[in-house]
Motif scaffolding. Structure first.
Motif, PDB file in Angstrom:
ATOM      1  N   ARG A  24       0.823  -1.213   0.000  1.00  0.00           N
ATOM      2  CA  ARG A  24       0.000   0.000   0.000  1.00  0.00           C
ATOM      3  C   ARG A  24       0.860   1.268   0.000  1.00  0.00           C
ATOM      4  O   ARG A  24       0.635   2.177  -0.789  1.00  0.00           O
ATOM      5  N   ASP A  32      -5.252  -0.682  -3.201  1.00  0.00           N
ATOM      6  CA  ASP A  32      -5.155  -1.518  -2.009  1.00  0.00           C
ATOM      7  C   ASP A  32      -5.622  -0.715  -0.805  1.00  0.00           C
ATOM      8  O   ASP A  32      -4.909   0.154  -0.314  1.00  0.00           O
ATOM      9  N   ARG A  41      -9.349  -5.185  -2.056  1.00  0.00           N
ATOM     10  CA  ARG A  41      -8.804  -4.995  -3.396  1.00  0.00           C
ATOM     11  C   ARG A  41      -9.716  -5.715  -4.377  1.00  0.00           C
ATOM     12  O   ARG A  41     -10.434  -6.639  -3.994  1.00  0.00           O
TER      13      ARG A  41
END
Length: 307
Positions: A24, A32, A41
């Motif tokens: 991320r 994400d 996701r």
């Protein structure tokens, strides 16, 4: 859309929060998501979107994660989704040798203990890895992330019931785009051309998603990658780590990464590619894993991750 829930059991130690932040990296990442302990996701399985929601239900020596799938036919995609999640989060990777190495090294032990349970994540596809490299090369990570977000909002596929959650763009979609359309989203014309070229390679039915490169040893794979238009040493090494899971490779031309390395080691000299290699010799073959630890360590210092 229907739902299906199943359990996966990572090799210990494992912490979902630390692992997800390695992919991320920034709170404004729209691909994400990580909220209230749940990683969300949208994956593309075949040509169809599959929304996943993953949470850790057990830690310690017998960690477990729960994966909830939202898809038109969840049972039909369960096996492939489990394989993708396992690969992305390195759930089956045994890092006991790394922890033994850290135990005998005071400097590495502090970092490894702080982030114990972080696994070396990979992107869902090698093409997505290339896209991250193209968008973030020569610009700040935050700026590059905004470009990736715009690409996702423009070309991603909505998954599940959440209209805000979209997949990362499929290579086939980018291959049909044009540099002017990508330029409007923040890529230079040259970078747009590179990304379209990479997308066309990724959808080659004779070598889907660069699969043949993943079969090569490190040197041959980097040599093959470096022959692709727009791919230099930094991109090749980044893709080796983030796309193919070669955790021995630290992208030595990554300015932010090598600055973090030298700061962590308390080095006052200006870092260079060669000096990074020398610094990491003592921890071979875990240079790339240390690179990911330093990324998450920086995120933890911002307060996004509680350690």
């Amino acid at each position: 859309m229907a739902e299906l829930t199943f359990t996966l059991r990572p090799r210990p130690p494992f912490r979902l929060d630390l692992t997800v932040w390695a992919i991320r990296r920034r709170a404004h990442n729209v691909v994400d998501r990580f909220d209230d302990g749940i990683w969300r996701r949208v994956l593309i399985v075949g040509k169809s979107p599959v929304a996943i929601a993953v949470r850790q239900t057990r830690g310690g020596e017998r960690p477990e994660i729960e994966v909830r799938i939202s898809a038109s036919r969840p049972q039909a995609v369960k096996t492939e989704v489990a394989a993708i999640v396992t690969r992305m989060l390195a759930l089956d990777l045994d890092l006991s040798d790394f922890y033994r190495l850290a135990r005998d090294d005071a400097h590495l032990r502090e970092l490894a203990d702080r982030l114990r349970g972080m696994k070396p994540v990979r992107y869902a596809t090698v093409f997505e890895t290339f896209a991250n490299a193209v968008a973030c090369q020569l610009v700040s990570l935050s700026a590059g992330m905004h470009v990736l977000n715009r690409l996702t909002e423009a070309f991603g596929i909505v998954g599940g019931v959440d209209d805000e959650l979209r997949s990362f763009p499929r290579a086939a979609t980018i291959a049909r785009s044009n540099p002017d359309a990508l330029r409007a989203l923040g890529l230079s014309r040259q970078k747009g051309e590179y990304l379209i070229g990479l997308a066309k390679l990724a959808i080659d039915p004779k070598d889907p998603d660069f699969a043949s490169i993943g079969q090569l040893d490190d040197d041959d794979a980097i040599a093959r990658l470096s022959k692709i238009r727009g791919v230099g040493r930094w991109t090749a090494e980044y893709v080796m780590l983030r796309g193919f899971g070669r955790i021995n490779i630290f992208p030595g031309d990554d300015v932010g990464g090598r600055n973090k390395l030298f700061e962590w080691l308390g080095m006052g000299d200006a870092p260079t590619y060669d000096s990074v290699g020398r610094m990491l010799e003592r921890w071979h073959p875990y240079g790339g894993l240390i690179y990911l630890h330093l990324i998450v360590n920086a995120v933890a210092d911002t307060g996004h991750v509680a350690t």
